[in-house]
Design a protein around this motif. Sequence first.
Motif, PDB file in Angstrom:
ATOM      1  N   LYS A  31       0.833  -1.212   0.000  1.00 14.52           N
ATOM      2  CA  LYS A  31       0.000   0.000   0.000  1.00 14.52           C
ATOM      3  C   LYS A  31       0.868   1.263   0.000  1.00 14.52           C
ATOM      4  CE  LYS A  31      -4.139  -1.796   0.033  1.00 14.52           C
ATOM      5  NZ  LYS A  31      -5.071  -1.575  -1.105  1.00 14.52           N
ATOM      6  N   ALA A  32       1.992   1.199   0.724  1.00 17.87           N
ATOM      7  CA  ALA A  32       2.892   2.357   0.734  1.00 17.87           C
ATOM      8  C   ALA A  32       3.467   2.600  -0.654  1.00 17.87           C
ATOM      9  CB  ALA A  32       3.998   2.136   1.753  1.00 17.87           C
ATOM     10  N   TYR A  33       3.845   1.529  -1.338  1.00 15.36           N
ATOM     11  CA  TYR A  33       4.373   1.663  -2.696  1.00 15.36           C
ATOM     12  C   TYR A  33       3.311   2.225  -3.641  1.00 15.36           C
ATOM     13  CZ  TYR A  33       5.779   0.244  -7.382  1.00 15.36           C
ATOM     14  OH  TYR A  33       6.059   0.237  -8.734  1.00 15.36           O
ATOM     15  N   GLU A  34       2.100   1.690  -3.554  1.00 15.45           N
ATOM     16  CA  GLU A  34       1.025   2.167  -4.428  1.00 15.45           C
ATOM     17  C   GLU A  34       0.728   3.644  -4.154  1.00 15.45           C
ATOM     18  OE1 GLU A  34      -2.180  -0.437  -3.612  1.00 15.45           O
ATOM     19  OE2 GLU A  34      -1.378  -2.119  -4.804  1.00 15.45           O
ATOM     20  N   LEU A  35       0.744   4.033  -2.908  1.00 20.46           N
ATOM     21  CA  LEU A  35       0.478   5.440  -2.573  1.00 20.46           C
ATOM     22  C   LEU A  35       1.545   6.362  -3.151  1.00 20.46           C
ATOM     23  CD1 LEU A  35      -1.262   7.446  -0.942  1.00 20.46           C
ATOM     24  CD2 LEU A  35       0.235   7.024   1.006  1.00 20.46           C
ATOM     25  N   SER A  36       2.797   5.928  -3.099  1.00 20.19           N
ATOM     26  CA  SER A  36       3.874   6.759  -3.640  1.00 20.19           C
ATOM     27  C   SER A  36       3.798   6.884  -5.145  1.00 20.19           C
ATOM     28  CB  SER A  36       5.222   6.180  -3.224  1.00 20.19           C
ATOM     29  OG  SER A  36       5.412   4.896  -3.823  1.00 20.19           O
ATOM     30  N   VAL A  37       3.358   5.836  -5.822  1.00 19.88           N
ATOM     31  CA  VAL A  37       3.281   5.847  -7.281  1.00 19.88           C
ATOM     32  C   VAL A  37       2.045   6.591  -7.753  1.00 19.88           C
ATOM     33  CG1 VAL A  37       3.074   4.428  -9.352  1.00 19.88           C
ATOM     34  CG2 VAL A  37       4.620   3.726  -7.508  1.00 19.88           C
ATOM     35  N   LEU A  38       0.887   6.263  -7.193  1.00 20.26           N
ATOM     36  CA  LEU A  38      -0.375   6.838  -7.657  1.00 20.26           C
ATOM     37  C   LEU A  38      -0.487   8.326  -7.320  1.00 20.26           C
ATOM     38  CD1 LEU A  38      -2.827   3.947  -6.678  1.00 20.26           C
ATOM     39  CD2 LEU A  38      -1.945   4.498  -8.955  1.00 20.26           C
ATOM     40  N   CYS A  39      -0.011   8.729  -6.181  1.00 28.98           N
ATOM     41  CA  CYS A  39      -0.199  10.109  -5.707  1.00 28.98           C
ATOM     42  C   CYS A  39       1.074  10.930  -5.755  1.00 28.98           C
ATOM     43  CB  CYS A  39      -0.735  10.097  -4.278  1.00 28.98           C
ATOM     44  SG  CYS A  39      -2.307   9.234  -4.110  1.00 28.98           S
ATOM     45  N   SER A  58      10.884   3.111   1.259  1.00 30.59           N
ATOM     46  CA  SER A  58      10.957   4.551   1.019  1.00 30.59           C
ATOM     47  C   SER A  58      11.170   4.777  -0.467  1.00 30.59           C
ATOM     48  CB  SER A  58      12.100   5.183   1.815  1.00 30.59           C
ATOM     49  OG  SER A  58      12.169   6.577   1.545  1.00 30.59           O
ATOM     50  N   ASN A  59      10.416   5.660  -1.048  1.00 38.79           N
ATOM     51  CA  ASN A  59      10.591   5.982  -2.466  1.00 38.79           C
ATOM     52  C   ASN A  59      11.627   7.086  -2.664  1.00 38.79           C
ATOM     53  OD1 ASN A  59       9.038   8.005  -1.343  1.00 38.79           O
ATOM     54  ND2 ASN A  59       7.800   8.325  -3.185  1.00 38.79           N
ATOM     55  N   SER A  60      12.289   7.518  -1.573  1.00 39.80           N
ATOM     56  CA  SER A  60      13.380   8.487  -1.635  1.00 39.80           C
ATOM     57  C   SER A  60      14.368   8.111  -0.540  1.00 39.80           C
ATOM     58  CB  SER A  60      12.859   9.916  -1.461  1.00 39.80           C
ATOM     59  OG  SER A  60      12.237  10.073  -0.203  1.00 39.80           O
ATOM     60  N   ASP A  61      15.366   8.963  -0.355  1.00 41.55           N
ATOM     61  CA  ASP A  61      16.364   8.670   0.664  1.00 41.55           C
ATOM     62  C   ASP A  61      15.711   8.675   2.055  1.00 41.55           C
ATOM     63  OD1 ASP A  61      18.575   9.871   2.703  1.00 41.55           O
ATOM     64  OD2 ASP A  61      19.502   8.606   1.143  1.00 41.55           O
ATOM     65  N   MET A  62      15.865   7.563   2.765  1.00 42.57           N
ATOM     66  CA  MET A  62      15.209   7.406   4.061  1.00 42.57           C
ATOM     67  C   MET A  62      15.682   8.447   5.059  1.00 42.57           C
ATOM     68  SD  MET A  62      13.103   5.807   6.048  1.00 42.57           S
ATOM     69  CE  MET A  62      12.704   4.240   5.250  1.00 42.57           C
TER      70      MET A  62
END
Length: 209
Positions: A31-39, A58-62
């Motif tokens: 869900k965290a991955y989908e949220l980062s991609v979709l939004c 994390s979709n960026s540097d933690m």
Amino acid sequence: MVRGKIEMKKIENATSRQVTFSKRRNGLLKKAYELSVLCDAQVSLIVFSQRGRLYEFSNSDMWKTIERYRKYTKDHETNNHDSEIYVQRLKEEASHMITKIELLEFHKRKLLGQELASCSLEELQEIDSQLQRSLAKVRAKKAQLFREQLEKLKAKEKQLLEENVRLHQKTVLEPWRGSTDQQEKFRVIDLNLEVETDLVIGLPEKHCK
């Protein structure tokens, strides 16, 4: 078959608890991955298991995300603290103003002659002095207004006198003003004026009867 609603409390069975953790952990990371991609949101997720094992996404540097979070929470706490101080200061000022208003109302009632029975001799003397000072200020203001009004009346009188002089001069000189021909006529007549007189040199004659 419809799955029943799971009661939200700790699972006592260790095996069931571990299985549930694994399933929900994977679902949470998904869900965290989908949220980062979709939004297009900046998402960082940290999960520690009961045994202390770390799971993260994390979709960026933690670390940059963590530093950003720390800065945000620090600024937010500072703003909240400043707001609380400001509100507290306003409450203190309001309380001070209420006390001051009550004191002024109390003195006002005394100056109006109310609630004097509870006053001491010193308080009565202070009230008398304050009334004398107030009366002196009123009289001074009254005298000032009288002086200003008198100056205005004098200026008006001077203006009326000057206007009266101008009107008087205009009234006296106007009948003697004529055209240029009339003025020339009067001048010629004055030059040609002949007066007959009997002029005799010597002693006066004696008339005999």
